[in-house]
Design an enzyme around this catalytic site. Structure first.
Site, PDB file in Angstrom:
ATOM      1  N   TYR A   9       0.843  -1.188   0.000  1.00  0.00           N
ATOM      2  CA  TYR A   9       0.000   0.000   0.000  1.00  0.00           C
ATOM      3  C   TYR A   9       0.882   1.243   0.000  1.00  0.00           C
ATOM      4  O   TYR A   9       2.007   1.205  -0.470  1.00  0.00           O
ATOM      5  CB  TYR A   9      -0.991  -0.041   1.185  1.00  0.00           C
TER       6      TYR A   9
ATOM      7  N   ARG B 162      -8.774  10.482  -8.473  1.00  0.00           N
ATOM      8  CA  ARG B 162      -7.968  11.166  -7.457  1.00  0.00           C
ATOM      9  C   ARG B 162      -7.200  10.114  -6.667  1.00  0.00           C
ATOM     10  O   ARG B 162      -7.522   9.820  -5.517  1.00  0.00           O
ATOM     11  CB  ARG B 162      -8.878  11.988  -6.531  1.00  0.00           C
TER      12      ARG B 162
ATOM     13  N   LYS C 236      -6.109  -2.429  -1.312  1.00  0.00           N
ATOM     14  CA  LYS C 236      -7.030  -2.337  -0.170  1.00  0.00           C
ATOM     15  C   LYS C 236      -7.617  -3.697   0.181  1.00  0.00           C
ATOM     16  O   LYS C 236      -7.742  -4.059   1.364  1.00  0.00           O
ATOM     17  CB  LYS C 236      -8.162  -1.343  -0.492  1.00  0.00           C
TER      18      LYS C 236
ATOM     19  N   GLU D  84     -13.489   4.422  -3.316  1.00  0.00           N
ATOM     20  CA  GLU D  84     -12.076   4.710  -3.064  1.00  0.00           C
ATOM     21  C   GLU D  84     -11.519   5.671  -4.112  1.00  0.00           C
ATOM     22  O   GLU D  84     -11.611   5.422  -5.318  1.00  0.00           O
ATOM     23  CB  GLU D  84     -11.286   3.397  -3.100  1.00  0.00           C
ATOM     24  N   ASP D  85     -10.937   6.760  -3.646  1.00  0.00           N
ATOM     25  CA  ASP D  85     -10.203   7.698  -4.507  1.00  0.00           C
ATOM     26  C   ASP D  85     -11.037   8.264  -5.655  1.00  0.00           C
ATOM     27  O   ASP D  85     -10.563   8.408  -6.785  1.00  0.00           O
ATOM     28  CB  ASP D  85      -8.921   7.047  -5.035  1.00  0.00           C
TER      29      ASP D  85
ATOM     30  N   ASP E 185     -13.772   5.361   2.228  1.00  0.00           N
ATOM     31  CA  ASP E 185     -12.608   5.319   3.116  1.00  0.00           C
ATOM     32  C   ASP E 185     -11.911   6.669   3.197  1.00  0.00           C
ATOM     33  O   ASP E 185     -11.379   7.030   4.238  1.00  0.00           O
ATOM     34  CB  ASP E 185     -11.629   4.245   2.635  1.00  0.00           C
ATOM     35  N   ASP E 186     -11.918   7.423   2.108  1.00  0.00           N
ATOM     36  CA  ASP E 186     -11.259   8.732   2.112  1.00  0.00           C
ATOM     37  C   ASP E 186     -11.970   9.710   3.040  1.00  0.00           C
ATOM     38  O   ASP E 186     -11.327  10.539   3.684  1.00  0.00           O
ATOM     39  CB  ASP E 186     -11.220   9.307   0.690  1.00  0.00           C
TER      40      ASP E 186
ATOM     41  N   ASN F 206      -0.878  11.589   1.528  1.00  0.00           N
ATOM     42  CA  ASN F 206      -0.132  10.477   0.934  1.00  0.00           C
ATOM     43  C   ASN F 206       0.154  10.754  -0.535  1.00  0.00           C
ATOM     44  O   ASN F 206      -0.581  11.496  -1.169  1.00  0.00           O
ATOM     45  CB  ASN F 206      -0.946   9.182   1.045  1.00  0.00           C
TER      46      ASN F 206
END
Length: 588
Positions: A136, A189, A207, A279-280, A302-303, A444
């Site tokens: 990750y 993103r 993930k 996610e993202d 999750d973000d 990150n």
């Protein structure tokens, strides 16, 4: 390790028709069998010979016994030596440590996952602190950037605009039927790296490998998906090795209709209780999707929510060091996107529940800075909807340093995705205002962190309580060693997912996220605090995940959102019993 399913139902629940093994039905008895019982390596028929050796679910490499080699027509296809899984693990770790380039380690691990699933997860579980930065962040970011070049074989499901109108048909092409967790991205993103289009697949794959290794969800219950609606990244559009659609991103109604078809198809194919983790996605889509589907699907971002939960856990734990309550703090965020506003909202909710103060009031101690400066009421009309609750009365302030001096925060949190923004002047200002400034540089990968651990400790003369999103090595300052904490979402989402699956949850609520935060904070020991840590060591992550799963499950039953009834008597033991074990099985 799972034991006999009848024993589990007697001890924990009176009826366990859903089975065990990462929360899904154990059709072939593979997880309900004890280690000394034999299992059958089913594919479409019983796997044997080359078929068995090339199936990553069952391949054991040189660990096949002589009896198994004879029974399954493998004799002669392998060298004569028989190695234990432990020796294989030692050999692979030795080989991995020879690589000096992190991306080479990543590729070697992905190759292992594709040929020997159980050894991959055994390796990851036993060496989690060493390998987590490889599978990750930060290495997965580089892997996504170069995904077209390093692509070898598909690791998930790709659904592009070409499949509009037949997404359900595409979902049915995935060989596994008992899917419990889907991680989906549209690649717009990726971490702090921007639009990587179809190459964002590395994120769902990474993930879900952590859902299995850290949360014990069976690999066969996990499905990584990339939604390909094009990319606005000109570099990728011009790249002959790019693996996605070579067109500009779809937006507006076309995008919404495509995602709606996807969400309906997921529910139709996998049922009400499949967890869909967004996610993202870019800010404007992330909030819209979460808001639109939180009342009809089991969805989690999750973000927004995972980051919020893990940061809140660190803040709760830090109060034991600082001797304060959350309500005593003033919070200042650099970054007002998904992560920043998600964390801010969960902090406000936690303070509201602790103090009985309306959430509109608790928000007033939380300030956000975006690319245009401090978010204040005079800007409210021009703000995106998710920023508007954070527009407080104050004169306009353009720069972060000015905002620090004006607001006088006790906690500084970076979610900007822009590196080196916590400058020496900003950090020194925090140290002047606070005896123990709490500084969280969460962006990150490592290159995008607002400041490094060394800078935070050095510029505060060793007084900072520091945590970051990506890992930093321990820092020596004035003869003392400081160990920076990592506010990594991996602490939260695996245990949260296990708790939701174990209880048969049908919706995700903020109270479940609060329960996860409190469970994580409770795992931090006095020894951890003495070393400057506000998070427990990753070495204990499976125990941590089981505790989080039990707390989330408890809250799910309390809210009346659980469908696996009756409620287990001991949720912690139930969580531990459900966890997938990567230990090799013996074949008939």
């Amino acid at each position: 390790m799972s034991t006999n399913s009848t024993q589990i139902s007697d001890e924990y629940v009176s009826d366990n028709s859903s089975g065990v093994g990462g929360g899904i039905s154990d059709v072939y008895g593979e997880d309900s069998a004890t280690l000394d019982q034999l299992v059958t390596p089913w594919v479409t028929s019983v796997a044997s010979g080359y078929t068995l050796m090339r199936d990553p679910r069952y391949n054991k490499g040189l660990a096949f016994t002589e009896k198994e080699r004879d029974a399954h027509y493998i004799t002669g296809l392998l060298p004569p030596v028989v190695l234990s899984q432990e020796v294989q693990e030692k050999k692979v770790m030795h080989n991995l440590r020879q690589y000096t380039v992190p991306l080479q380690r990543y590729m070697a691990l992905m190759d292992l996952q594709e040929r020997n699933e159980r050894l991959f997860y055994k390796l990851l579980i036993d060496n989690v602190e060493e390998l987590l930065p490889v599978v990750y962040t930060p290495t997965v970011g580089e892997a996504c950037q170069k995904y077209g070049s390093i692509y070898r074989r598909p690791q998930g499901l790709y659904i592009s605009l070409k499949e509009k109108g037949r997404i359900l048909e595409v979902l049915k092409n995935w060989p596994q039927r008992g899917i419990q967790v889907i991680v989906v991205t549209d690649g717009e993103r990726i971490l702090g790296l921007g639009d990587l289009g179809c190459q964002g697949m590395g994120i769902p794959v990474g993930k879900l490998s952590l859902y299995t290794a850290l949360g014990g969800i069976r690999p066969s219950a996990c499905l990584p998906i990339t939604i390909d609606v094009g990319t606005n990244n000109e570099k990728l559009l011009d790249d002959e090795f790019y693996i996605g659609l070579k067109q500009k991103r779809a937006n507006g109604e076309e995008y919404s209709e495509f995602l709606h078809e996807f969400m309906c198809a997921v529910k139709q194919n996998y049922g009400e209780k499949v967890l869909v983790q967004f996610e993202d996605f870019a800010n404007h889509h992330a909030f819209e999707l979460l808001s639109k589907y939180c009342s009809t699907h089991l969805v989690f971002n999750d973000d927004i929510q995972g980051t919020a939960s893990v940061v809140l856990a660190g803040l709760i734990a830090a109060q034991k060091v600082l001797g304060k309550s959350l309500a005593d703090h003033t919070f200042l965020f650099l970054g007002a996107g998904e992560a920043g506003t998600g964390i801010a909202e969960l902090i406000a909710l936690k303070i509201s529940k602790e103090t009985g103060t309306p959430i509109d009031e608790t928000r007033k101690n939380i300030w956000l800075v975006d690319s245009k400066g401090l978010i204040v009421s005079s800007r409210k009309e021009s703000l995106q909807h998710f920023k508007q609750p954070w527009a407080h009365e104050h004169e306009p302030v353009k720069e972060l340093l000015e905002a620090v001096n004006a607001i006088k925060p006790t906690v500084l949190i970076g979610t900007s995705g822009v590196g080196k923004t916590f400058t020496k002047e900003v950090v020194e200002a925090m140290a002047t205002l606070n005896e123990k400034p709490l500084i969280l540089a969460l962006s990150n990968p490592t290159s995008q962190a607002e400041c490094t651990a060394e800078e935070a400790y050095k510029w505060t003369k060793g007084r900072a309580i520091f945590a970051s999103g990506s890992p930093f090595d321990p820092v020596e300052y004035n003869g003392k060693t400081f160990t920076p904490g990592q506010a990594n979402n991996c602490y939260i989402f695996p245990g949260l997912g296990l708790g939701l699956i174990m209880s048969g949850a049908i919706r995700v609520r903020d109270d479940m996220l609060l329960a996860a935060s409190e469970a994580l904070a409770s795992q931090v020991t006095e020894e951890n605090f003495a070393n400057g840590l506000i998070y427990p060591p990753f070495a204990n992550i499976r125990k941590i995940s089981a505790n989080i799963a039990a707390s989330v499950g408890d809250k799910t039953y309390e809210l009346g959102l659980a469908s696996n009834l009756p409620r287990p008597k001991n949720l912690l033991k139930m969580a531990e019993s459900c966890m997938y074990s990567p230990v090799y099985r013996n074949f008939r």
